[in-house]
Design a protein around this motif. Structure first.
Motif, short mmCIF file in Angstrom:
data_model
loop_
_atom_site.label_atom_id
_atom_site.label_comp_id
_atom_site.label_asym_id
_atom_site.label_seq_id
_atom_site.Cartn_x
_atom_site.Cartn_y
_atom_site.Cartn_z
N SER A 158 12.69 -33.41 20.80
CA SER A 158 12.72 -33.97 19.45
C SER A 158 13.18 -35.42 19.51
O SER A 158 13.65 -35.89 20.53
CB SER A 158 13.64 -33.14 18.56
N GLY A 159 13.06 -36.08 18.39
CA GLY A 159 13.47 -37.48 18.30
C GLY A 159 12.35 -38.42 18.69
O GLY A 159 11.31 -38.01 19.20
N THR B 102 2.63 -30.76 25.54
CA THR B 102 3.51 -31.83 25.96
C THR B 102 3.32 -32.07 27.46
O THR B 102 3.02 -31.14 28.21
CB THR B 102 4.99 -31.48 25.68
N LYS C 299 4.92 -35.77 23.68
CA LYS C 299 5.71 -34.61 23.27
C LYS C 299 4.89 -33.41 22.84
O LYS C 299 5.44 -32.36 22.56
CB LYS C 299 6.66 -35.01 22.13
N SER D 115 9.03 -25.83 25.09
CA SER D 115 9.92 -26.54 24.18
C SER D 115 9.45 -27.99 24.08
O SER D 115 9.10 -28.62 25.06
CB SER D 115 11.36 -26.47 24.67
#
Length: 125
Positions: free
Chosen positions: A26-27, A63, A56, A23
């Motif tokens: 985000s952001g 990541t 990320k 995963s």
């Protein structure tokens, strides 16, 4: 019966572990403290094209905000060796990481400090 239970638990563990490690947060990346500005700048110039803004990840590299890269699994020495020797793909399907000869060991130490800070901010350790 015990074997079926064991296999079921193992499958669930692997599914959770794999889904968690893939995963991508985000952001925007958090703003690094002033003492990490050099590490952030070095990361952005040498690493971000593959490992993404704020570590990320991208479609070219993983990541670093993953339990796989926490200090107890990939210590600082592993991060130091990666640009010196390159890395054979072993956790992800991005292909091998080439040597990054433009980055010096002292600079990698600055980058490591920035990555570890990002990991702490993300709750990795």
């Amino acid at each position: 019966m015990k074997r079926i239970l064991f296999v079921s638990l193992l499958a669930a563990f692997l599914w959770v572990g794999c889904s968690e490690s893939k995963s991508f947060p985000s952001g925007p990346a958090p703003k690094a403290p002033a003492e990490l500005a050099k590490g952030e700048a070095l990361f952005n110039s040498h690493c971000a094209r593959c490992h993404g803004e704020g570590a990320k990840g991208t479609n070219r590299g993983p990541t670093f905000l993953s339990k796989i890269y926490e200090p107890s699994h990939h210590g600082d020495a592993a991060f130091q060796l990666a640009p010196q020797r390159g890395v054979r793909a072993h956790h992800w399907n991005f292909g091998d990481m080439p040597k990054i000869e433009a980055v010096q060991p002292e600079e990698v130490n600055e980058i490591i400090g920035y990555i570890r800070w990002l990991q702490k901010e993300a709750g990795i350790f």
